[in-house]
Scaffold this motif. Structure first.
Motif, PDB file in Angstrom:
ATOM      1  N   ARG A  21       0.924   4.562  -6.024  1.00  0.00           N
ATOM      2  CA  ARG A  21       1.465   4.582  -4.662  1.00  0.00           C
ATOM      3  C   ARG A  21       2.538   5.667  -4.490  1.00  0.00           C
ATOM      4  O   ARG A  21       2.472   6.460  -3.552  1.00  0.00           O
TER       5      ARG A  21
ATOM      6  N   THR B 270      -1.610   5.242  -1.310  1.00  0.00           N
ATOM      7  CA  THR B 270      -1.023   3.999  -0.828  1.00  0.00           C
ATOM      8  C   THR B 270      -2.069   2.965  -0.409  1.00  0.00           C
ATOM      9  O   THR B 270      -1.721   1.911   0.114  1.00  0.00           O
TER      10      THR B 270
ATOM     11  N   HIS C  25      -2.413  -1.879  -2.616  1.00  0.00           N
ATOM     12  CA  HIS C  25      -1.287  -2.624  -2.030  1.00  0.00           C
ATOM     13  C   HIS C  25      -0.664  -3.579  -3.042  1.00  0.00           C
ATOM     14  O   HIS C  25      -1.330  -4.027  -3.971  1.00  0.00           O
ATOM     15  N   VAL C  26       0.596  -3.891  -2.804  1.00  0.00           N
ATOM     16  CA  VAL C  26       1.293  -4.842  -3.661  1.00  0.00           C
ATOM     17  C   VAL C  26       1.683  -6.046  -2.817  1.00  0.00           C
ATOM     18  O   VAL C  26       2.504  -5.934  -1.905  1.00  0.00           O
ATOM     19  N   GLY C  27       1.085  -7.190  -3.100  1.00  0.00           N
ATOM     20  CA  GLY C  27       1.325  -8.375  -2.277  1.00  0.00           C
ATOM     21  C   GLY C  27       2.132  -9.449  -2.976  1.00  0.00           C
ATOM     22  O   GLY C  27       2.513 -10.435  -2.359  1.00  0.00           O
TER      23      GLY C  27
ATOM     24  N   CYS D 271      -6.312  -8.335   8.783  1.00  0.00           N
ATOM     25  CA  CYS D 271      -5.136  -7.450   8.775  1.00  0.00           C
ATOM     26  C   CYS D 271      -5.331  -6.263   7.837  1.00  0.00           C
ATOM     27  O   CYS D 271      -4.615  -5.274   7.944  1.00  0.00           O
TER      28      CYS D 271
ATOM     29  N   PHE E  66      -4.726  -5.984   4.632  1.00  0.00           N
ATOM     30  CA  PHE E  66      -3.798  -5.774   3.518  1.00  0.00           C
ATOM     31  C   PHE E  66      -4.410  -6.148   2.175  1.00  0.00           C
ATOM     32  O   PHE E  66      -4.247  -5.429   1.191  1.00  0.00           O
TER      33      PHE E  66
ATOM     34  N   TYR F  68       0.756   1.010   6.475  1.00  0.00           N
ATOM     35  CA  TYR F  68       1.706  -0.097   6.584  1.00  0.00           C
ATOM     36  C   TYR F  68       3.108   0.458   6.343  1.00  0.00           C
ATOM     37  O   TYR F  68       3.262   1.556   5.802  1.00  0.00           O
TER      38      TYR F  68
ATOM     39  N   ALA G 116       5.405  -0.115   4.198  1.00  0.00           N
ATOM     40  CA  ALA G 116       5.729   0.280   2.813  1.00  0.00           C
ATOM     41  C   ALA G 116       5.024   1.568   2.407  1.00  0.00           C
ATOM     42  O   ALA G 116       5.418   2.211   1.421  1.00  0.00           O
ATOM     43  N   ASP G 117       3.979   1.954   3.136  1.00  0.00           N
ATOM     44  CA  ASP G 117       3.250   3.190   2.806  1.00  0.00           C
ATOM     45  C   ASP G 117       3.959   4.433   3.336  1.00  0.00           C
ATOM     46  O   ASP G 117       3.577   5.555   3.005  1.00  0.00           O
TER      47      ASP G 117
ATOM     48  N   GLU H 126       1.047  -9.017   3.457  1.00  0.00           N
ATOM     49  CA  GLU H 126       1.970  -7.881   3.381  1.00  0.00           C
ATOM     50  C   GLU H 126       3.398  -8.409   3.428  1.00  0.00           C
ATOM     51  O   GLU H 126       3.805  -8.991   4.437  1.00  0.00           O
ATOM     52  N   PRO H 127       4.170  -8.201   2.375  1.00  0.00           N
ATOM     53  CA  PRO H 127       5.574  -8.609   2.454  1.00  0.00           C
ATOM     54  C   PRO H 127       6.303  -7.780   3.512  1.00  0.00           C
ATOM     55  O   PRO H 127       5.884  -6.665   3.844  1.00  0.00           O
TER      56      PRO H 127
ATOM     57  N   VAL I 260       0.338  -3.734  10.378  1.00  0.00           N
ATOM     58  CA  VAL I 260       1.101  -4.873   9.876  1.00  0.00           C
ATOM     59  C   VAL I 260       0.112  -5.840   9.239  1.00  0.00           C
ATOM     60  O   VAL I 260      -0.884  -6.220   9.863  1.00  0.00           O
TER      61      VAL I 260
END
Lengths: 160, 790
Positions: A27, A33, A36-38, A99, A101, B26, B28-29, B203-204, B253
């Motif tokens: 990332r 990117t 993703h980190v969840g 979404c 993610f 997002y 964070a990206d 997504e945090p 989001v």
């Protein structure tokens, strides 16, 4: 230290600390990117990539331990002409994402499943995907997408 | 068959392409040039007085740029509650201050009291550990009943009994309700807990503050469901930054479910730090922090009583609820257990007398606020559980007792005793549809087959109704809401005929880019691919209230329809001029303006071009350009409703519950994209199953969060849920919005928990466990097994 690995078919390197995780390396080091980190406990699977063809949760691997290996991320999953691969297309066709993610991880784990087992049952799909959490879809359409990508008749799932 | 790209078509989502190829963007990206990184230091104790915070060692750590504490924010305001609720004695509720960073006291584990900004996130995190805070630990207030009973221990020193309000709905009806209970032939009583949940969008949260010292402008990138609301709160209440100097951008989001409606202190902190350092400051929450700081949901302790006659006709209903607020009032914490809960206690039934009492209680836990469904799942759960219990006590079939009490399809508009006017509905139709889809006749055979495998099969029914598309601004204003609840859209027709639609709603999984384009394509008779939807950036879009409460289509979609009507009206004027006809003779159909009864016409693109290159144009009476904005303030809530059926198998050896069939029959009014509606229901049902069987936030008596990761908090996973059967063919269109749409986003989370619990109780009672009338959620194997042991 400088770490080099093959990412989506191309050799890539970046400066890292010893504690840098593969997910951060991809990332922040490489700007990829899409991974993703969840979570921070290796539980959600959003960060799943392939290392030498095996699915790996990249938030739990040090980047330096992957040096010299071959990594595939979501950015490397489309066909060469840029069109969606079969599994990606199945996710779109069956509304297997909302979404978006968890989606990169879901696509990567589903691709790993189909590599391993080209014609899984619904039960096998659900079992294989249990390390990847989706909060939006209730999994129904993800399972359907994976079955469809495997060439199965996804109408065998509950009627709608 | 609807045309692809138009209303009623399951058009595939255009946003999927970027999400499926790793091109989503997002928060964070996003990396801004020169950005620094923030990490927050959070309280490890549930309740404590801050004696001192020594940041000197942290400031000397490598890469550290700044350390901020609550002291740095004493000059700014607090994060307000969005809704002032009145107690039943007429007093206005108590509103404790919620500072950007904890000041004076820490009030829950996870309460942020310092922030380090450094060159890298790792450096900031390391430096947090070097901050020396002297915090005197105070006894934690965790249990609501204790919080109310012991006024010597207070979450906020100025609120003596930890009670924010004591609300009665409707207070004037209380005596009549109580009197009905005195004389009722039968009273069913149930005490239950609506378990605390953590929303867990995948997504945090993340925020980037970016101050421009050249212009004095602030920009905030943040994980928000409603960027304008966030801007309003920061501008008007917290930081005092003028709205025209603050842009809030909520890019892609990754889910919200309510938790990203609210403004959080971290957003203000990164803006302040960015100004101080003259650099962008980025913060990305990790999941452990999310469990400790994202607003939780539910957490009600309720006693509900239903008075009936011997035939099961409902005579009166009353409830007493303690609603956990947590340590501070999150923005919509106070309206969730009141106006989104008490007003729904009539459900789809004719119960003539209803009274709801809610006490909102402060505790040393994470703030609680709206989570998917928000108050309506709590109302539905209480109601549908007590109805099943009453049916059992009276020996009436669960289907029949509901049918006997439904509001008649001919009785709309129907005024409930809890202040709502249902405009339309047909609860018999959805329950009949459910019955048809559930194969009730085959149940006994399936149960027998289960028995042969040593499993106990049960069926659970629930019906649900929701008030969504919230709501007329003047009404909510009377009830204490501090904002309006309209939405807005701008349709910008560009010179060559393509269209940009700028909307106040925000998409974080709902597929607005596709669905809204379908709406406009159908309405203006253009190709959906020529319509782009713009959302999430306050510098581009009109002031809208964002997305929550299943409101996007009903409210923002209606604003889009109003704006499109204005476009058509103006287009007719332009066409009349170009076609040398009277405006009244111009008709607009399928994207073309024509003179009635002739073949003379102008295409939509020709009209657009003329509006921007006005060579042949009525300039003396009409402005050039083709761009219209509309605000839409709903006349009423919308009232989607439905019936859900759940079939479970319980393993008597372990208490484990398997959901083997789950069926939904919903009335969402008119549907624009069935594929997306079904996906919304699937997701809501899975969250409802999560609440019923798996999820629960647990604190110990010291206020330590025991469920702080996915190791301890059981999220529904792919093998915890079945494939679902969902149907939305029963349609009673909303009567007061131009789309006839009602909203579908929360349905699954509302209707599901009681269906699951009713099914498990049914399975156990069928197997002879007559003593079991209720088990509190989540129905873990241990709870079910323990209940079975008597």
């Amino acid at each position: 230290m400088k770490v080099t690995m093959t990412v989506n078919g191309r050799p890539m390197s970046a400066e890292t600390e010893g504690r840098t995780l593969l997910s951060s390396f991809l990332r922040e080091g490489l700007g990829l990117t899409g991974t993703h980190v969840g979570c921070d406990t290796t539980q959600c699977g959003a960060c799943t990539v392939h290392v030498d063809g095996e699915p790996v949760k990249s938030c739990t691997v040090l980047a330096q331990d992957v040096a010299g290996k071959s990594v595939t991320t979501i950015e490397g999953m489309a066909n060469k002409d840029g069109s969606l691969s079969v599994i990606q297309q199945a996710f779109q066709d069956h509304h297997g994402l909302q979404c978006g993610f968890c989606t990169p991880g879901m696509v990567m784990i589903s691709a790993a499943l189909l590599n391993e087992k080209p014609n899984p049952t619904e039960e096998e799909v659900r079992h294989y995907l249990k390390g990847n959490i989706c909060r939006c879809t209730g999994y129904h359409n993800i399972v359907k997408a994976v079955m469809a990508a495997a060439g199965a008749d996804s109408r065998k799932l509950a009627a709608e | 068959m609807p045309k692809d790209g138009g209303i009623g078509a399951s058009t595939l989502r255009r946003e999927d392409i970027r999400f499926l190829t790793g091109k989503g963007r997002y928060t964070a990206d996003i990396s801004l040039r020169g950005q620094a990184h923030a990490c927050f230091l959070r309280s490890e104790v549930a309740h404590g007085r801050i004696r001192s915070i020594d940041t000197s060692a942290a400031e000397e750590m490598p890469g550290v740029l700044a350390v901020l504490t609550g002291e740095d924010f004493t000059e700014v305001g607090g994060n307000p509650t969005g809704w002032l609720v009145q107690s039943r004695n007429g007093a206005t509720m108590k509103e404790p201050k919620r500072p950007v960073l904890a000041h004076g006291k820490v009030r829950h584990v996870g309460d942020a009291y310092a922030m380090v900004v450094a060159e890298t996130y790792e450096q900031a995190k390391d430096a947090c550990e070097a901050i020396e805070a002297d915090i005197e630990e105070l006894p934690a207030i965790v249990d609501m009943a204790q919080a109310v009973a012991d006024s010597s221990n207070r979450v906020h020193d100025e609120i003596e009994d930890n009670v924010v309000f004591d609300w009665g709905w409707i207070e004037e009806n209380r005596a009549a309700v109580d009197a009905a209970f005195e004389t009722a032939p039968h009273v069913t009583t149930l005490e239950l807990v609506n378990n605390r949940l953590s929303p867990n969008a995948m997504e945090p949260r993340a925020s980037i503050g970016d101050f421009d010292s050249g212009t004095g402008d602030y920009k905030l990138y943040t994980t928000s469901q409603n960027p304008h609301l966030t801007r309003l709160l920061i501008s008007a209440f917290v930081m005092g930054i003028p709205e025209n100097k603050l842009t809030v951008i909520a890019p892609d989001v990754g889910g919200g479910f309510g938790s990203k409606i609210y403004h959080y202190g971290e957003e203000a902190a990164v803006l302040a730090a960015s100004k101080r350092l003259n650099r962008p400051v980025k913060w990305v929450c990790d999941r452990s922090e999310a469990f400790l700081s994202d607003a939780h949901g539910r957490d009600h302790v309720t006693k509900i009583q239903l008075a009936t006659d011997r035939e099961g006709n409902f005579l009166a209903l009353r409830t007493e609820t303690l609603a956990n607020m947590g340590a501070y009032l999150s923005n919509f914490a106070t309206c969730t257990p009141t106006f989104l809960h008490g007003t729904l206690m009539a459900g789809p039934y004719r119960t003539p007398l209803v009274y709801v009492n809610v006490k909102a209680v402060l505790t040393n836990t994470v703030p609680v606020d709206a989570y998917r469904g928000a108050g309506r799942p709590e109302a539905t759960y209480s109601l549908e559980r007590v109805i099943d219990k009453a049916a059992d006590e009276l020996g009436i079939d669960p289907w029949e007792i509901r049918r006997r009490n439904f509001i008649d399809p001919g009785a709309f508009p129907y005024t409930t005793p809890v202040g709502l006017v249902y405009d339309t509905g047909n609860y018999h139709a959805t329950m009949d549809k459910l019955r048809e889809l559930s194969d009730v006749a085959g149940f006994e055979a399936r149960a027998e087959e289960s028995r042969q495998r040593g499993k106990l099969r049960g069926f659970g029914l629930s019906t649900w109704i929701e008030a969504c598309g919230i709501a007329p601004s003047n009404l909510v204003g009377v009830l204490g809401c501090r904002v309006g609840l309209y939405d807005a859209a701008t349709i910008r027709v560009n010179a060559t005929g393509n269209i940009s639609v700028l909307v106040g709603a925000h998409s974080h999984g709902q597929g607005h880019e596709t669905v809204f384009a379908q709406l406009i394509a159908e309405k203006l008779g253009v190709d959906a691919n020529s319509v782009e939807i713009v959302h999430g950036d306050t510098s581009k879009i009109p002031f809208g209230m964002g997305t929550y409460g299943s409101r996007s289509l009903a409210v923002c979609g209606s604003a889009m329809m109003k704006a499109a009507d204005k476009i058509i009206d103006k287009g007719k004027k332009i066409a009349a001029h170009m076609l040398e006809a009277a405006e009244g003779d111009i008709e607009f159909t399928d994207g073309s303006f024509s003179v009635a009864g002739t073949d003379r016409q102008k295409s939509f693109a020709e009209i657009a071009f003329s509006a921007y290159v006005p060579h042949n144009y009525p300039l003396e009476t009409l402005e050039p350009g083709l761009e219209e904005t509309a605000f839409y303030d709903p006349a009423n809530f919308t009232y989607p409703a439905g019936a859900y059926g759940c079939e479970v198998e319980v393993d008597p050896e372990t208490g484990g519950v398997d959901i083997v069939r789950f069926t939904c029959a919903d009335d969402f009014g008119n549907v624009i994209n069935p594929m997306i509606v079904q996906g919304q229901v699937h997701g809501g049902v899975a969250q409802g199953i999560g609440q019923a069987l798996l999820e629960g936030v647990v604190y110990n008596e010291d206020g330590q969060l025991l469920t702080g990761s996915y190791m301890d908090y059981a999220m529904p996973r792919a093998d915890d849920v079945p494939s679902f059967t969902v149907d939305h063919s029963c349609v009673t269109p909303c009567t007061h919005n131009p789309l006839g749409a009602k909203g579908c986003g929360e349905a699954g989370a509302i209707g599901t928990p009681p269906a699951v619990v009713n099914a498990v109780v049914d399975a156990l009672r069928r197997a002879g466990h007559d003593h079991i009338t209720h088990i509190d959620m989540p129905l873990t194997p241990s709870r079910v097994w323990t209940a079975m042991q008597g």
